[in-house]
Design a protein around this motif. Structure first.
Motif, PDB file in Angstrom:
ATOM      1  N   LEU A  92     -43.715  20.153 -25.833  1.00  0.00           N
ATOM      2  CA  LEU A  92     -42.341  20.384 -25.415  1.00  0.00           C
ATOM      3  C   LEU A  92     -42.082  21.881 -25.358  1.00  0.00           C
ATOM      4  N   ALA A  93     -41.572  22.366 -24.234  1.00  0.00           N
ATOM      5  CA  ALA A  93     -41.206  23.783 -24.088  1.00  0.00           C
ATOM      6  C   ALA A  93     -39.698  23.833 -23.888  1.00  0.00           C
ATOM      7  N   MET A  94     -38.984  24.348 -24.890  1.00  0.00           N
ATOM      8  CA  MET A  94     -37.526  24.260 -24.895  1.00  0.00           C
ATOM      9  C   MET A  94     -36.875  25.643 -24.858  1.00  0.00           C
ATOM     10  N   ASP A  95     -35.924  25.791 -23.965  1.00  0.00           N
ATOM     11  CA  ASP A  95     -35.157  27.025 -23.813  1.00  0.00           C
ATOM     12  C   ASP A  95     -34.182  27.143 -24.988  1.00  0.00           C
ATOM     13  N   VAL A  96     -34.176  28.308 -25.669  1.00  0.00           N
ATOM     14  CA  VAL A  96     -33.244  28.526 -26.781  1.00  0.00           C
ATOM     15  C   VAL A  96     -32.409  29.787 -26.546  1.00  0.00           C
ATOM     16  N   SER A  97     -32.251  30.172 -25.284  1.00  0.00           N
ATOM     17  CA  SER A  97     -31.425  31.345 -24.971  1.00  0.00           C
ATOM     18  C   SER A  97     -29.967  31.032 -25.292  1.00  0.00           C
ATOM     19  N   THR A  98     -29.145  32.051 -25.392  1.00  0.00           N
ATOM     20  CA  THR A  98     -27.745  31.860 -25.794  1.00  0.00           C
ATOM     21  C   THR A  98     -26.965  31.015 -24.797  1.00  0.00           C
ATOM     22  N   ASP A 170     -33.156  38.180 -25.836  1.00  0.00           N
ATOM     23  CA  ASP A 170     -32.493  37.106 -25.122  1.00  0.00           C
ATOM     24  C   ASP A 170     -32.935  37.113 -23.662  1.00  0.00           C
ATOM     25  N   GLY A 171     -32.688  36.018 -23.001  1.00  0.00           N
ATOM     26  CA  GLY A 171     -33.099  35.899 -21.614  1.00  0.00           C
ATOM     27  C   GLY A 171     -33.740  34.550 -21.384  1.00  0.00           C
ATOM     28  N   THR A 172     -34.399  34.408 -20.252  1.00  0.00           N
ATOM     29  CA  THR A 172     -35.062  33.141 -19.929  1.00  0.00           C
ATOM     30  C   THR A 172     -36.450  33.426 -19.375  1.00  0.00           C
ATOM     31  N   ALA A 173     -37.432  33.405 -20.245  1.00  0.00           N
ATOM     32  CA  ALA A 173     -38.823  33.684 -19.862  1.00  0.00           C
ATOM     33  C   ALA A 173     -39.542  32.357 -19.628  1.00  0.00           C
ATOM     34  N   ILE A 174     -39.231  31.713 -18.497  1.00  0.00           N
ATOM     35  CA  ILE A 174     -39.836  30.414 -18.196  1.00  0.00           C
ATOM     36  C   ILE A 174     -41.355  30.527 -18.122  1.00  0.00           C
ATOM     37  N   GLY A 175     -41.835  31.582 -17.480  1.00  0.00           N
ATOM     38  CA  GLY A 175     -43.282  31.765 -17.347  1.00  0.00           C
ATOM     39  C   GLY A 175     -43.976  31.894 -18.688  1.00  0.00           C
ATOM     40  N   ILE A 196     -43.453  19.241 -21.104  1.00  0.00           N
ATOM     41  CA  ILE A 196     -42.081  18.930 -20.692  1.00  0.00           C
ATOM     42  C   ILE A 196     -41.265  20.198 -20.905  1.00  0.00           C
ATOM     43  N   LEU A 197     -40.942  20.861 -19.815  1.00  0.00           N
ATOM     44  CA  LEU A 197     -40.257  22.151 -19.877  1.00  0.00           C
ATOM     45  C   LEU A 197     -38.777  21.961 -19.572  1.00  0.00           C
ATOM     46  N   LEU A 198     -37.931  22.331 -20.518  1.00  0.00           N
ATOM     47  CA  LEU A 198     -36.482  22.202 -20.362  1.00  0.00           C
ATOM     48  C   LEU A 198     -35.833  23.577 -20.403  1.00  0.00           C
ATOM     49  N   THR A 199     -35.024  23.870 -19.395  1.00  0.00           N
ATOM     50  CA  THR A 199     -34.338  25.161 -19.340  1.00  0.00           C
ATOM     51  C   THR A 199     -32.995  24.996 -18.654  1.00  0.00           C
ATOM     52  N   ASP A 200     -32.112  25.981 -18.844  1.00  0.00           N
ATOM     53  CA  ASP A 200     -30.804  25.939 -18.179  1.00  0.00           C
ATOM     54  C   ASP A 200     -30.549  27.207 -17.371  1.00  0.00           C
ATOM     55  N   GLY A 201     -31.633  27.959 -17.094  1.00  0.00           N
ATOM     56  CA  GLY A 201     -31.434  29.209 -16.368  1.00  0.00           C
ATOM     57  C   GLY A 201     -32.544  29.514 -15.392  1.00  0.00           C
ATOM     58  N   SER A 202     -32.605  30.763 -14.987  1.00  0.00           N
ATOM     59  CA  SER A 202     -33.630  31.233 -14.064  1.00  0.00           C
ATOM     60  C   SER A 202     -34.520  32.234 -14.781  1.00  0.00           C
TER      61      SER A 202
END
Length: 323
Positions: A92-98, A170-175, A196-202
């Motif tokens: 599981l790869a989960m986004d934890v940005s603000t 902070d930010g969104t480092a999807i890669g 399973i990659l979950l994110t809410d940004g770019s």
């Protein structure tokens, strides 16, 4: 049975010079007596004391050998080999940005993502599952494991504090998040490997591009299921700038790795997405549960003590010599 300190067994070789010394010394120190004729003693029966005259020495050697074996730490184990289960390897790869504090998905995106992931993990007890979290940086929160109790405990500790308090950028480092998850899966010998990659940004970090990470995943036969979490409403995250979800990149990642892209705008939709992923084909995996080793020195130690006491008893009470 195996020995943890095999080198101590070499001490048993010292028994050879001891036995040579014992018999040569005995031969040279036996008392003699002159007699006119020994014919009468030629066929005389030997007493049991004469037959057991070397018993104390044998008990001493046995005691020594047993003590050496105790020092070598004998160990037993349960049947070794991997615990194979009917499941898949999932990271599981989960986004934890603000931005995950947005309340457009009540109570907020972070809590919903954790709760649904908790349900997903609990429903797959035979799977090998790990957890990567990422904001502007990525790291492994929990490596691949079948110990789901520990995994769920670590999942509950996931929050946005690391980014909001400046502990990580902070930010969104999807890669980077995807690359970290792929790194945990790439060396596993199994047919089914999934992220399973979950994110809410770019993606807004350039260290590793999402598509580069996707190509690496494809090389190692890892399917990536991407989830864009959030609505098109203005998210309620005070003092934070939240970017739009890059649906195209998430779609490209999934397409490149033969996975699927999903969009979740509510808890119900996210839960259904995980149920869809739950229908993945299962394959045998190694759960990493190998036979445990146990210390087995106690029987040898007790036998050594018994042998030592028996030598003392025989030497003092049975074979006592009068000078």
């Amino acid at each position: 049975m195996e020995f943890a300190n095999k080198e101590y067994l070499l001490l048993l070789l010292l028994l050879i010079p001891y036995l040579l010394w014992y018999f040569f010394r005995r031969k040279g120190s036996e008392p003699t007596m002159r007699m006119a004729d020994t014919y009468v003693y030629e066929y005389a029966p030997k007493s049991w004391r004469m037959r057991l005259i070397h018993l104390p020495m044998l008990l001493r050697c046995l005691t020594y050998a047993l003590v050496v074996m105790v020092l070598a730490r004998p160990q037993t184990d349960t049947p070794s080999g991997a615990d194979y289960s009917n499941g898949i390897n999932i990271m599981l790869a989960m986004d934890v940005s603000t931005s995950m504090l947005s309340q457009d998905v009540a109570p907020n995106r972070m809590e919903v993502a954790k709760d649904v992931a908790n349900e997903f993990i609990s429903a797959r007890p035979s799977d090998n599952i790990g957890l990567t979290i990422f904001a502007g940086e990525a790291f492994t929160q929990c490596p691949m494991t079948t110990d789901h109790a520990s995994l769920l405990n670590l999942l509950q500790n996931v929050n946005t504090d690391l980014a909001s308090h400046g502990l990580i950028e902070d930010g969104t480092a999807i890669g980077m998040g995807l690359a970290n998850a792929v790194n945990r899966l790439k060396d596993i010998k199994a047919k089914s490997k999934v992220v399973i990659l979950l994110t809410d940004g770019s993606n807004n970090k350039i260290e590793i591009s999402p598509m580069t990470a996707a190509e690496i995943a494809k090389k190692f036969g890892i399917r990536v299921y991407t989830i864009g979490l959030g609505t098109d409403k203005n998210p309620n995250v005070p003092n934070q700038m939240v970017g739009e979800i890059d649906y195209k990149t998430l779609q490209d990642i999934a397409r490149t790795t033969n996975g699927e892209f999903y969009r979740a705008q509510s808890r119900q939709e996210l839960s259904q997405i995980y149920k869809d992923i739950d229908k993945l084909e299962k394959a045998k995996i190694s759960g990493g549960s190998f036979g445990r080793r146990y210390e087995a020195y106690m029987p040898f130690a007790l036998l050594a003590l018994f042998s030592f006491l028996m030598e003392i008893v025989f030497r003092i009470a049975v074979f006592k010599r009068i000078p």
